[in-house]
Design an enzyme around this catalytic site. Sequence first.
Site, PDB file in Angstrom:
ATOM      1  N   HIS A  16      43.099  32.392   4.306  1.00  0.00           N
ATOM      2  CA  HIS A  16      42.867  31.008   4.735  1.00  0.00           C
ATOM      3  C   HIS A  16      41.790  30.943   5.820  1.00  0.00           C
ATOM      4  O   HIS A  16      41.910  31.628   6.845  1.00  0.00           O
ATOM      5  CB  HIS A  16      44.192  30.457   5.274  1.00  0.00           C
ATOM      6  CG  HIS A  16      44.207  29.005   5.571  1.00  0.00           C
ATOM      7  ND1 HIS A  16      44.771  28.491   6.719  1.00  0.00           N
ATOM      8  CD2 HIS A  16      43.749  27.942   4.878  1.00  0.00           C
ATOM      9  CE1 HIS A  16      44.674  27.173   6.705  1.00  0.00           C
ATOM     10  NE2 HIS A  16      44.050  26.804   5.603  1.00  0.00           N
ATOM     11  N   HIS A  58      36.590  22.733   9.560  1.00  0.00           N
ATOM     12  CA  HIS A  58      37.822  22.071   9.151  1.00  0.00           C
ATOM     13  C   HIS A  58      37.889  20.640   9.665  1.00  0.00           C
ATOM     14  O   HIS A  58      38.083  19.696   8.901  1.00  0.00           O
ATOM     15  CB  HIS A  58      39.035  22.858   9.655  1.00  0.00           C
ATOM     16  CG  HIS A  58      40.340  22.249   9.280  1.00  0.00           C
ATOM     17  ND1 HIS A  58      40.940  21.247  10.029  1.00  0.00           N
ATOM     18  CD2 HIS A  58      41.162  22.467   8.229  1.00  0.00           C
ATOM     19  CE1 HIS A  58      42.071  20.890   9.454  1.00  0.00           C
ATOM     20  NE2 HIS A  58      42.235  21.615   8.359  1.00  0.00           N
TER      21      HIS A  58
HETATM   22  O1  G3P Z   1      42.989  24.642   1.068  1.00  0.00           O
HETATM   23  C1  G3P Z   1      44.276  24.864   1.542  1.00  0.00           C
HETATM   24  C2  G3P Z   1      44.449  24.467   2.972  1.00  0.00           C
HETATM   25  O2  G3P Z   1      43.336  24.911   3.713  1.00  0.00           O
HETATM   26  C3  G3P Z   1      44.599  22.995   3.126  1.00  0.00           C
HETATM   27  O3  G3P Z   1      44.881  22.568   4.419  1.00  0.00           O
HETATM   28  O4  G3P Z   1      44.262  21.577   6.579  1.00  0.00           O
HETATM   29  O5  G3P Z   1      44.285  24.049   6.331  1.00  0.00           O
HETATM   30  O6  G3P Z   1      42.508  22.711   5.256  1.00  0.00           O
HETATM   31  P1  G3P Z   1      43.941  22.740   5.695  1.00  0.00           P
HETATM   32 MG    MG Z   2      41.383  24.158   4.084  1.00  0.00          MG
END
Ligand code: G3P
Ligand code: MG
Length: 257
Positions: A16, A58
């Site tokens: 992630h 993000h």
């Molecule tokens: O793409 C999966 C995840 O990254 C979605 O949530 O807020 O971490 O971008 P976020």
């Molecule tokens: Mg994400």
Amino acid sequence: MQVLREDWPYPRWVAHRGAGKLAPENTLAAFRLGAQHGFRMFECDVKLSADGVPFLMHDSTLTRTTNAASALGSGQSMIGGDHAWSELARLDAGSWHSRGFAGEPLPSFENIARFCLQNGYFLNVEIKPTPGLEGPTGQAVAHQAAWLWKDASTPPLLSSFQPEALAGARSAQPHLPRALLLDSLWDGWLEVATGLSCVAIVCNHALWDVGVVSQTKRAGLRALSYTVNDAWAAQRLIDLQTDGIITDRVDLFSPLI
Ligand code: G3P
Ligand code: MG
């Protein structure tokens, strides 16, 4: 060597934002660290600069993950999408995390794409538009992805919480695989995903159960999860026969497949 499952080209394990919380999110340093932990697929968040350059970030604002508040001067907008790429590229996107990453730049999507392509890594590009720019962001990211991956055998998986962004991506480059992100099972989610010819649902992991997985698979879609940071939660998703796990814990999980 990753073992890839038939007709689904992507590994199960996805790091992630590059390396979760171990490095400044959505930077090249994070990708390098995730790769050092054995990850071969990465998720990142992509939005547009004011002059249309896709870059990794993000949040809509620059304040949490860059030094913009001090570097840009008072009175400047803190919305990332309000600034040209030449301004964004000068920001420090590492110091907020820890001193060892001081000076780490914001990467353009092209920077990260070239890192992945050179190393044979897979990418999940979360289209994270500045609010109001859903369609154009989807289009621009898809166009650049198609150009960057033109000679690659496996294209990046484009995902978004915003159906408008996925519709933009489809209108620009219909052959690129798309996934609908869900943080709740809102009315009509499956119809929207199939209507956009998505190949997968990427869901908050707690929402998957036998019924939702089976509904998704019956519709011909793959089932992926975010953000899974506990061994018990990962095992539950594997037992449910889901297809992909996005994790911050690159230090906990060993991505064998
Ligand atoms: O793409 C999966 C995840 O990254 C979605 O949530 O807020 O971490 O971008 P976020
Ligand atoms: Mg994400």
